[in-house]
Every structure is written in structure tokens, then in C-alpha cells.
Design an enzyme around this catalytic site. Structure first.
Site, PDB file in Angstrom:
ATOM      1  N   ASP A 208       2.406   3.690   1.640  1.00 57.38           N
ATOM      2  CA  ASP A 208       3.587   3.443   1.262  1.00 57.38           C
ATOM      3  C   ASP A 208       3.939   2.400   0.006  1.00 57.38           C
ATOM      4  OD1 ASP A 208       6.550   3.812   2.026  1.00 57.38           O
ATOM      5  OD2 ASP A 208       6.495   1.416   2.190  1.00 57.38           O
ATOM      6  N   GLU A 250       1.843   7.141  -1.905  1.00 58.00           N
ATOM      7  CA  GLU A 250       3.545   7.497  -1.845  1.00 58.00           C
ATOM      8  C   GLU A 250       3.538   6.836  -3.247  1.00 58.00           C
ATOM      9  OE1 GLU A 250       7.745   6.742  -1.089  1.00 58.00           O
ATOM     10  OE2 GLU A 250       6.514   5.301  -0.605  1.00 58.00           O
TER      11      GLU A 250
END
Ligand code: NOJ
Ligand code: CA
Length: 557
Positions: A208, A250
Site C-alpha cells: 500500500d 500500489e
């Protein structure tokens, strides 16, 4: 079908069809209104039948849930509402037994302010190892070049901590302090967390927000060389200790910056990265009814290393981000897809796929089939395979995170019917006339030959027969209409022609086939597409929004 070679098996993620879900909203097994691992296990047969090959689970760790779990309070435990570590183990066994791989989350840019590391840091002496787990400052003047990401809710990347008597750095919500990747103990601790989940048996980790790991004065604090250096060290651990697992990046950055996360040469950072630059162009192409935005972005996305793979998606659990677009393109997409202010959030659009495309099944299928056809591994957001809608009365991004709609029974099959009306579901089920669970649900679409679910299942099954989609090169075909996109995907002897009508009207076009294309056969009993071959030319008729796949024999190979 071309049998996968041994080398292909090692890069399984290149053939993956990924399904993204949150345990919390997928299926509630024990009737407390909150989805859980036993509930998810009970739905694995559905996922296997859908034909997906890999599940990506949103964060399921202990958390105050102020950012739906991206505010992690304990990296190596399970949120008690979702189950136990033993339940996760059992889920992994059951998923693997069905041939489904599992990607989990590694949220390492920041923790929750409730994480013991932060609680310890704010009490610790300035300059101590404990304090330095996070990024502190006496002023808010540092790192002014870094943009604010959650600009609708945060006005600075610094927040004051009264206990520490200092400001701490956060790229997201103020309750998500950023870890300090300049600190060797942080880097080591993060690698240990990674090992924990890989040892438990997950097949991959979505990293993330990894563009923001390191901060440096006078920069945007994004994509810094030191950030890439850490990712190389994470990849080295995988290569040495877990060679069959993957890292999925990401990073919502322009094409070249995004591509850099695959690393140099043979690919020494992440195996996969979300194709953020492509996603808004898919919507742009659909809004304009023309191929140019897609062709342009695919041409601007240079080659990636042999072992690398894009993850292609239409929607996810966040707003449809427009932050990487030019202002004119952004305005156009906002006008087209988010005419009302409540549809917008930060730099994007907080709506689901079906409402974005006007609940129009051919358009939804066109968009979905494009993600199954373009270079990369497709990612399907749970519920989009049945055309679920959204609820803009809910705050932040919750409107696109409502419970999965399994049936028209009370509780929508998400929770035991007996508990519906007694226990409140974790987020309200959609219950409106168009998208509500009584109308849109798995049970009603399951046996219906004309449903979206049936069509999506068929497309996934067909895609999986063609390694060219996940691994092949792409060659555009010259087409007589700007409204039609045509290209050939080819890998070894597997070759597929894809022709898509992006417009809302019928189209009859001529297209030029690349050299070496032999006899064409339809891969699908597709309604609304017809092709007449004449030498290196083809005349193709496509109904509004139709998309066709033709298997091509190769003349020279
Ligand atoms: C990206 C995640 O997808 C999003 O949901 C989250 O809010 C931010 N990262 C912060 O972790
Ligand atoms: Ca539950």
C-alpha cells in the site's frame, strides 16, 4: 490451449484473474452483521466457479477502522470481528485446495496512531530509537513539496502530538503517522511482518502507498531513490526465501514513475503494479466513444521486465482517482461520470462500475472484457460481476463498500436471514429499486443465461484458455473508424484478435490484420459481432458497445 511450461508456472501471476474483496462485507458467518473468515470460506465455491484464480483481501488486521483497516494497530493479528489467525490458516488451506491463490495487504507507509510503536514513540525521548520509528519535526515547514492526498479532510501532512510535544508526518489521515524508513529498525521490522504472512502461506502482498516511504527536503517525497532501495531489499528477501510469491505495488503515479516500481533490468522490485495510468483512460475512451485515449496510454507505457506484470482494474474500494490526469481531462471525466458534487471525493469519483456506466449491461461487459484483453492481469472488484451499485449517503468511500448481495432473502444472503432486522449489518445493504439486493444478487443471476454474472463468467473462462492475454505482446490494427479499437495479442502459438466498439452506435469498419495472421475463429458465441475476412483485411460489424475475440491461427508459427 497452450500448456503452461515450467517457466510459466513460476510466473503464475501473469495468468492470474484477481478478485478483490473485504472480509468484512463479503459474508457474515456467525450472524453478528460483520463479514468474517468462516463466511468467506463458505463462499469460496462461488469464487472458484466465477473462474478467478487469485483473491486479494483488503486489510483484516486489528485496527480502529478509521480508514477501513488501512490504519493498522497490529500487523500480525486478525481483527477479532473477522476471526482468528487459525481461521486465516484454514481459509488459506481451503482457497489453495480450490486452486485459488491469495494476496494480502502490507500497509507499511504508516500505522494507526493506536499501534504500540506509535504509542511508544510519542512517550520516548527525542532522538531515541523508539521515537525515531516515526517522522517528527518542531515545525510544519519541512517537506513542503509533498502534496496532500486526502485533501478533502486534511489540510497539512503534519499534525501536532501533545504527548510528544512535536509534529509527526502523515501522508494520509492525521491518525495514520508515517513510519520512518530511514531507521534501520523500521526496515527490519517491516521485513519481519512480511515474513510473518508469507510463512503463514499467503501468495502475495499488495504494498500500500509505497511511493511515499521516504521523505527528502526539496522533493515531492514521492518515488525517491531511497524508497526504491527499500523495495529492492524486500524483493531480495522474496527471491531468496519465498521465490514463488509476489509483491504488488500500489502507486498512483504517471506511467514512467509507475513502471520504475518493477525495478531495473530483470525486475528487482515489485512483480506487479496496478496500471493506474490506464484506468481513467478506459473511462475516457468509453465517455468519448473512441479508442485514442487507450491507444495513447498504451503507447506511452513502455516495455516492462520479462517477469513483471500489470494489474488492470476498472474500480476498487477507493474513489476512481483522477489525480494523474491533466486538468482538462479530469474536468471532462468529472462532467461525464460525476455530475453531482456528492459523487466526488478528493481528486476522484466515489461510484461503482455499474452506476458509472448507467447500469448498461453491454457497456459494463465491454469495459470488463477490455480489462480481460489488455496487457496485464485483470482485477475484479467484488460485486461488480453482478452490477452492484453504490450508496452516496454513506461517508468517505463507504458507498462503494456495501455488503455483497447474494440473494433476495432478508439480509441479502450476506448475513443469516434470521439475523436480518435484528442485527445491523456492518454497512447498510443497498436496498434501492435499481441496485438493491432484492433486484441485484448472485442467486437471481446464477442460472440466467442472459445475466451479467453469466457473461462475466464466460469471458473469464475464455480468457483463461489464452495465455496470450496475460503474457503476449500487443499489436494495434489500423481501423477505418476512431470509434473502434482493434489489436492482436500473441504469445507463442496463441494469438487472439480483439475488436471493440467503444461507441453507443452500431459500427461497420475495415481493419488491417498484422502479417502472419491465419484463419480466424470466434472464441465465443458473441452476440452483435460479425467478421468477414478478405486477405489481410477484415470487415467487422459491431453492435453498440460490442466486443469480440477471434482466435487466430498463425501462418508462420
Ligand atoms: C491506499 C488504499 O487503497 C486506501 O484505501 C487507503 O486509504 C490509503 N492507501 C491509505 O492507506
Ligand atoms: Ca460475523
Amino acid at each position: 490451449m497452450r500448456p503452461a511450461s515450467h517457466a510459466d508456472a513460476a510466473t503464475w501471476y501473469k495468468d492470474a484473474v484477481i478478485y478483490q474483496l473485504h472480509v468484512k462485507t463479503f459474508c457474515d458467518g456467525n450472524g453478528d452483521g460483520i463479514g468474517d473468515f468462516p463466511g468467506l470460506i463458505s463462499r469460496l465455491d462461488y469464487l472458484q466457479q466465477l473462474g478467478v484464480t487469485c483473491l486479494w483481501l483488503l486489510p483484516f488486521f486489528p485496527s480502529p477502522l478509521l480508514d477501513d483497516g488501512y490504519d493498522v494497530a497490529d500487523y500480525v493479528q486478525v481483527h477479532p470481528a473477522y476471526g482468528t489467525l487459525e481461521d486465516v490458516r484454514c481459509f488459506l488451506v481451503e482457497a489453495h485446495r480450490r486452486g485459488l491463490r491469495v494476496i494480502s495487504e502490507l500497509v507499511i507507509n504508516h500505522t494507526s496512531d493506536q499501534h504500540p510503536w506509535f504509542q511508544r514513540a510519542r512517550q520516548a525521548a527525542p532522538g531515541s530509537a523508539e521515537r525515531d520509528f516515526y517522522v517528527w519535526s518542531d515545525t510544519t515547514d519541512r517537506y513542503r513539496g509533498a502534496r496532500i492526498i486526502f485533501r478533502d479532510t486534511e489540510s497539512s501532512n503534519w499534525s501536532w502530538d501533545a504527548v510528544a510535544g512535536a509534529y509527526y508526518w502523515h501522508r494520509f489521515f492525521h491518525h495514520q503517522p508515517d513510519l520512518n524508513f530511514d531507521h534501520p529498525e523500521v526496515r527490519e521490522a517491516v521485513l519481519q511482518v512480511m515474513r510473518f504472512w508469507l510463512d503463514l502461506g499467503v501468495d502475495g502482498l499488495r504494498l500500500d502507498a509505497i511511493a511515499h516511504l521516504v521523505e527528502r527536503e526539496g522533493t515531492t517525497c514521492d518515488n525517491l531513490p531511497e524508497t526504491h532501495a527499500f523495495l529492492r531489499s524486500a524483493r531480495a528477501v522474496l527471491n531468496a526465501e519465498y521465490p514463488d510469491r509476489v509483491l504488488l505495488a500500489e502507486v498512483n503515479q504517471p506511467p514512467d514513475e509507475t513502471r520504475a516500481y518493477f525495478g531495473g533490468g530483470v525486475g528487482d522490485e515489485c512483480h506487479m503494479a496496478f496500471h493506474f495510468p490506464l484506468m481513467p483512460r478506459l473511462f475516457q475512451a468509453l465517455a468519448h466513444g473512441e479508442a485514442a485515449p487507450l491507444v495513447e496510454i498504451l503507447r506511452a507505457t513502455a516495455e516492462i521486465p520479462e517477469t513483471a506484470q500489470w494489474a488492470i482494474f476498472l474500480r476498487n474500494h477507493d474513489e476512481l482517482t483522477l489525480s494523474a490526469l491533466l486538468p482538462a481531462d479530469r474536468d471532462m471525466l468529472l462532467q461525464a461520470y460525476a455530475p453531482l458534487p456528492r459523487m466526488r471525493l478528493n481528486n476522484g469519483i466515489r461510484r461503482r462500475l455499474a452506476p458509472l456506466l448507467g447500469d448498461n449491461q453491454p457497456r459494463i461487459l465491454l469495459a470488463t472484457t477490455l480489462t480481460l484483453s489488455l496487457p496485464g492481469s485483470p482485477v475484479i472488484y467484488y460485486g461488480d460481476e453482478i452490477g452492484m451499485g453504490d450508496n452516496m449517503a454513506l461517508a468517505d468511500r463507504d458507498g462503494v463498500r456495501t455488503p455483497m448481495q447474494w440473494s433476495a432473502a432478508p439480509g441479502g444472503g450476506f448475513m443469516p436471514a434470521a439475523c436480518a432486522g435484528v442485527v445491523r449489518p456492518v454497512l447498510p445493504l443497498l436496498d434501492d429499486a435499481v441496485y438493491g439486493y432484492r433486484r441485484i444478487n448472485v442467486a437471481s443471476q446464477d442460472g440466467d443465461a442472459h445475466s451479467l454474472l453469466t457473461a462475466v463468467r464466460t469471458r473469464i473462462r475464455l480468457r483463461r484458455r489464452h495465455p496470450a492475454f496475460g503474457r503476449g505482446r500487443l499489436q494495434f490494427c489500423a481501423v477505418s473508424s476512431p470509434r473502434v479499437l482493434a489489436f492482436v495479442r500473441q504469445y507463442g502459438s496463441d494469438c487472439v484478435l480483439v475488436v471493440a466498439n467503444l461507441s453507443r452506435g452500431d459500427e461497420t469498419v475495415r481493419l488491417q490484420l498484422p502479417a502472419g495472421i491465419g484463419e480466424l475463429a470466434t472464441s465465443d458465441r458473441l452476440a452483435g459481432v460479425e467478421l468477414q475476412r478478405s486477405g489481410s483485411d477484415a470487415a467487422v460489424s459491431l453492435a453498440s458497445s460490442a466486443i469480440g475475440w477471434w482466435t487466430a491461427a498463425q501462418q508462420n508459427g
